[in-house]
Design a protein around this motif. Structure first.
Motif, PDB file in Angstrom:
ATOM      1  N   ARG A 189      91.471  14.845  77.869  1.00  0.00           N
ATOM      2  CA  ARG A 189      92.474  15.377  77.497  1.00  0.00           C
ATOM      3  C   ARG A 189      92.297  16.094  76.056  1.00  0.00           C
ATOM      4  O   ARG A 189      92.520  17.006  75.900  1.00  0.00           O
ATOM      5  CB  ARG A 189      93.695  14.461  77.372  1.00  0.00           C
ATOM      6  CG  ARG A 189      94.413  14.174  78.757  1.00  0.00           C
ATOM      7  CD  ARG A 189      95.153  12.900  79.040  1.00  0.00           C
ATOM      8  NE  ARG A 189      95.923  13.067  80.286  1.00  0.00           N
ATOM      9  CZ  ARG A 189      95.362  12.871  81.529  1.00  0.00           C
ATOM     10  NH1 ARG A 189      93.864  12.702  81.611  1.00  0.00           N
ATOM     11  NH2 ARG A 189      95.880  13.095  82.722  1.00  0.00           N
ATOM     12  N   ALA A 216     102.460  10.578  80.680  1.00  0.00           N
ATOM     13  CA  ALA A 216     101.715  10.689  81.765  1.00  0.00           C
ATOM     14  C   ALA A 216     101.756  11.874  82.625  1.00  0.00           C
ATOM     15  O   ALA A 216     100.828  12.287  83.537  1.00  0.00           O
ATOM     16  CB  ALA A 216     102.207   9.233  82.591  1.00  0.00           C
ATOM     17  N   PHE A 224      96.083   5.637  80.045  1.00  0.00           N
ATOM     18  CA  PHE A 224      94.792   6.278  80.386  1.00  0.00           C
ATOM     19  C   PHE A 224      93.419   5.546  79.888  1.00  0.00           C
ATOM     20  O   PHE A 224      93.347   4.810  78.842  1.00  0.00           O
ATOM     21  CB  PHE A 224      94.888   7.728  79.787  1.00  0.00           C
ATOM     22  CG  PHE A 224      95.856   8.571  80.243  1.00  0.00           C
ATOM     23  CD1 PHE A 224      95.998   9.257  81.371  1.00  0.00           C
ATOM     24  CD2 PHE A 224      96.839   8.771  79.224  1.00  0.00           C
ATOM     25  CE1 PHE A 224      97.074   9.871  81.852  1.00  0.00           C
ATOM     26  CE2 PHE A 224      97.844   9.875  79.586  1.00  0.00           C
ATOM     27  CZ  PHE A 224      97.960  10.406  80.816  1.00  0.00           C
ATOM     28  N   SER A 225      92.435   5.810  80.735  1.00  0.00           N
ATOM     29  CA  SER A 225      91.040   5.289  80.365  1.00  0.00           C
ATOM     30  C   SER A 225      90.590   6.136  79.171  1.00  0.00           C
ATOM     31  O   SER A 225      91.079   7.193  78.885  1.00  0.00           O
ATOM     32  CB  SER A 225      90.156   5.414  81.837  1.00  0.00           C
ATOM     33  OG  SER A 225      89.933   6.762  82.003  1.00  0.00           O
ATOM     34  N   THR A 285      92.366   9.172  69.645  1.00  0.00           N
ATOM     35  CA  THR A 285      93.689   9.338  70.431  1.00  0.00           C
ATOM     36  C   THR A 285      94.787   9.645  69.530  1.00  0.00           C
ATOM     37  O   THR A 285      95.851  10.461  70.015  1.00  0.00           O
ATOM     38  CB  THR A 285      93.808   7.879  70.986  1.00  0.00           C
ATOM     39  OG1 THR A 285      92.699   7.241  71.230  1.00  0.00           O
ATOM     40  CG2 THR A 285      95.113   7.801  72.237  1.00  0.00           C
ATOM     41  N   ALA A 297      89.676   9.365  80.549  1.00  0.00           N
ATOM     42  CA  ALA A 297      90.705  10.448  80.654  1.00  0.00           C
ATOM     43  C   ALA A 297      91.111  10.982  79.232  1.00  0.00           C
ATOM     44  O   ALA A 297      91.651  12.136  78.958  1.00  0.00           O
ATOM     45  CB  ALA A 297      91.950   9.701  81.408  1.00  0.00           C
ATOM     46  N   LEU A 298      90.998   9.918  78.289  1.00  0.00           N
ATOM     47  CA  LEU A 298      91.662  10.344  77.002  1.00  0.00           C
ATOM     48  C   LEU A 298      90.541  11.513  76.172  1.00  0.00           C
ATOM     49  O   LEU A 298      90.995  12.447  75.584  1.00  0.00           O
ATOM     50  CB  LEU A 298      91.669   9.351  75.876  1.00  0.00           C
ATOM     51  CG  LEU A 298      92.693   8.121  76.247  1.00  0.00           C
ATOM     52  CD1 LEU A 298      92.630   6.821  75.607  1.00  0.00           C
ATOM     53  CD2 LEU A 298      94.079   8.742  76.104  1.00  0.00           C
TER      54      LEU A 298
END
Length: 752
Positions: free
Chosen positions: A179, A52, A171-172, A135, A175-176
């Protein structure tokens, strides 16, 4: 236990019973294996709190004054951007080709894992892929395998699945994706979609077209094999596969796919590395100044390679482009003339002492000596030929050559430095430290102190005016041998007999008459001239010798530019500066740098206007008249040429109402100079770089603010004082008693 035993005993036949036992044992071993990974027995797995608290290493960005990205400082070339900056079709392309069930799984795509296990493991089908979700790929990007303890591939895969599950819980999906796209590698030490977009298409991520986004997404499978610059055909095929996948997943229509497949790659490749790109010498000086800033109170704690700072500089992007083009245009021709002037007897070809000294000064030679190799063996080693790439003004060539040959090859090159600044503020507009940063790292703007030749004379004449010597005072051009200076006898260039001529100061300056400059210095006083130079911003120590009138003092280019700026800045010198402001990664201002000017005028308004008129004469009818005749420039320009002894240095300083431009051309090896004065004089070797640049500026309307500015009209008293014949000839009786073949002998007596 008895119940379990009875259960197995009821299984018939026996082989089925043992099959069930074997399966359960296998599942138990998998459970224990995964548990051991969870427990950290195969190396630590980042916790949720660590995941995080992810922090990117961000590249520091360097911008020109007109907000064009001109360079970066980084360990990893990464420029993170927000999810809102991603075009919808970029996300669509990524998901369709890399993880089409991305929005359905929770970090692990079990159907894909089953497919991989079935095809890759059992059927040995290597085309089945790796089964990693976006992911899981993100987990691998954040914690690269080569940075972990060496463990089997399956352990790394399980670790990435665990991290993926943790990331999905934190994370949503947006957001993933953010990143992922900000961390994924595109090769060539480029990380993240923004850096890739700027490198391959010279545009920001939001400006990417659909087909361009498909090219970049297509690279992710194999960043080298699908690099559009290196393998355009492979990249085209991969891009079309991405488009096909988008159509298959109903993100494109068949018609749209067919249309996009026909488009070319159309790259606009930009390198933001150390050696290439616009203004490399300028960027290197910015880097040095930033490192110094990090040692100050305001800069303490900042890392210019990882903090994602934004540096706004004074450089004008377009002016710099035109300046570099002008430099290359002129230097290519001058280099050819320079080599022809020496012919086959050139010192880089025939002078063994110069060649050997250059080889022994090279980094390659010093590395061999540091390893304990004897000097002779080191020289022999450097003399062995192999395939090398040598470059010149026509391009690069692969040849059979030794390191010694390479050193000789680059020994022949003339070099240059040029700087233009805003005359009112000192803001650097253009900066060229040399002809080629990759091969010549030495910066002739920031690092070089060279004799400035006749470009120092205006300071001498300024001091004379301040001491009350009128511009129409006449000085004999006759050569003098100074008895108390070991017979030192400065002379003038050319074969013109000037024994009987007397020059006004204006005419002597515009034609750069050496004998008069020394006499003006004598009448003014050496100490007064040196004080004048200091007041005009020259901080380098100067020799307290009569030869200083001819520019034997060594001065940095920025000093000279700042001193000349005082003539159009109300007598106040400026101090050239490069950085305007520094912002952090959140666009918060950290520091702003203000222009630095001298507090007091270095001379009077009358002296200032007089000097401008005298230097305008240099352009109109003096040593720099080719500005008008050859290059056809009719703009308001004043200036001064300069050539040092034995044609080692060529200079030209251009003074315009709003800009000061200084150019030096010469050879880095002081033992090698121009063969002739005609070739090496400032008017021929240095002046054209300014003239070509200013002509280019004049063609663009945006620069008319500079090029069409005019000098202020001089006061009536200044006009009256300059209203005199430029040259007076000795009367009959003076000529009668002067022997033109004999130098006058006298003592040098400088005014106190």
């Amino acid at each position: 236990m008895k119940q379990i035993k009875d259960f197995f005993n009821r299984i018939k036949p026996v082989y089925l019973r043992y099959g069930v036992l074997a399966f359960l044992a296998f599942m138990a071993s998998i459970f224990l294996f995964i548990t051991s990974i969870y427990a950290g027995l195969w190396g630590k797995i980042p916790s949720k709190s660590e995941l995080a608290d992810l922090k990117y290493q961000r590249a520091t960005e360097v911008y020109s004054a007109d907000s064009v990205l001109i360079g970066k400082f980084y360990r990893y070339d990464r420029q993170p951007v927000a999810y809102e900056a991603f075009p919808e079709y970029l996300i669509a392309a990524l998901v369709s080709i890399e993880d089409e069930r991305f929005y359905e799984h929770s970090g692990i795509d079990y159907p894909s894992l089953f497919r991989v296990a079935l095809k890759t493991v059992l059927m040995q089908d290597q085309s089945a892929g790796g089964g990693s979700t976006l992911t899981q790929q993100l987990a691998k990007n954040l914690y690269p395998r080569n940075e972990r303890k060496k463990v089997p591939l399956v352990v790394n895969k399980v670790k990435e699945m665990i991290m993926a599950s943790r990331l999905e819980s934190l994370f949503s999906k947006e957001a993933l994706l953010t990143r992922y796209l900000n961390t994924v590698s595109f090769g060539d030490n480029t990380f993240g979609i923004e850096s890739a977009s700027r490198k391959f298409y010279n545009k920001s991520t939001p400006a990417l077209r659909l087909e361009e986004a498909a090219v970049l997404v297509g690279m992710l499978k194999a960043t080298y094999g699908y690099n559009p610059r290196v393998f355009p055909e492979n990249s085209m095929k991969r891009r079309n596969l991405v488009l096909e996948s988008m159509q298959k997943n109903e993100m494109l229509t068949k018609e749209e796919q067919d249309s996009l497949r026909q488009l070319p790659l159309a790259l606009n490749y930009q390198m933001f590395d150390y050696n290439t790109g616009l203004a490399p010498y300028f960027r290197e000086e910015v880097r040095k100044q930033l490192l110094s800033w990090t040692q100050t109170e305001k800069g303490s704690g900042h890392d210019i390679y990882t903090d994602g700072l934004k540096i706004y500089t004074t450089l004008d992007h377009r002016m710099q482009e035109l300046a570099e083009a002008a430099m290359k245009n002129h230097m290519a021709k001058l280099q050819s003339d320079f080599e022809k002037s020496y012919g086959k007897g050139a010192p880089w070809l025939k002078n063994k002492a110069i060649i050997e000294k250059a080889v022994r000064s090279s980094a390659a030679y010093k590395r061999l000596i540091a390893k304990g190799i004897s000097p002779q063996k080191a020289m022999d080693s450097l003399g062995q030929k192999r395939q090398l790439i040598l470059s010149d003004w026509t391009g690069e060539k692969q040849v059979m050559a030794s390191v010694t040959d390479s050193i000789q090859h680059y020994m022949k090159f003339l070099n240059t430095g040029s700087l233009s600044i805003d005359a009112k503020t000192g803001a650097v507009k253009t900066w060229i430290g040399g002809v080629d940063f990759e091969h010549f790292k030495f910066d002739h703007v920031a690092q070089s102190k060279r004799q400035v030749g006749s470009t120092f004379k205006p300071i001498v004449y300024t001091a004379a005016l301040e001491m009350g010597i009128p511009p129409c005072a006449y000085f004999s051009a006759r050569e003098v041998a100074y008895e108390n200076l070991k017979g030192w006898s400065p002379s003038n260039s050319g074969n013109k007999d000037e024994t009987y001529l007397n020059y006004s100061m204006e005419e002597a300056l515009s034609n750069s008459v050496n004998t008069v400059a020394v006499k003006v210095l004598e009448a003014t006083g050496i100490k007064n001239v040196l004080a004048q130079a200091k007041n005009m911003g020259v901080f380098s120590p100067l020799p307290e010798q009569p030869s200083v009138a001819l520019g034997t003092g060594e001065i940095y280019m920025n000093e000279l530019a700042g001193a000349y700026a005082s003539y159009v800045n109300n007598g106040k010198a400026v101090y050239p500066y490069l950085i305007k402001s520094i912002y952090d990664k959140k666009d918060s201002l950290l520091v702003r740098f203000e222009p630095k000017r001298a507090k007091k005028p270095a001379f009077s308004k009358q002296t200032r206007q007089t000097m401008i008129e005298m230097m305008k004469a240099t352009i109109d009818r003096g040593t720099a008249k080719r500005i008008r005749s050859t290059y056809g420039l009719t703009n308001a320009i004043a200036g001064k040429t300069g050539t040092t002894q034995n044609n080692k240095d060529a200079w030209f300083v251009a003074l315009t109402p709003k800009l000061v431009h200084v150019t030096w051309v010469g050879h880095d090896n002081h033992q090698i100079g121009f063969k002739t004065t005609g070739l090496g004089q400032g008017a021929n070797a240095a002046l054209p770089i300014f003239a070509l640049w200013y002509k280019a500026l004049e063609k663009e309307k945006r620069f008319h603010h500079y090029t069409r500015a005019t000098f202020e009209r001089p006061m009536r008293t200044v006009q009256d004082q300059l209203a005199c014949p430029p040259i007076k000839k000795d009367g009959f009786f003076k000529r009668l008693f002067k022997n033109p073949n004999k130098k006058k002998s006298k003592r040098f007596r400088s005014r106190r």
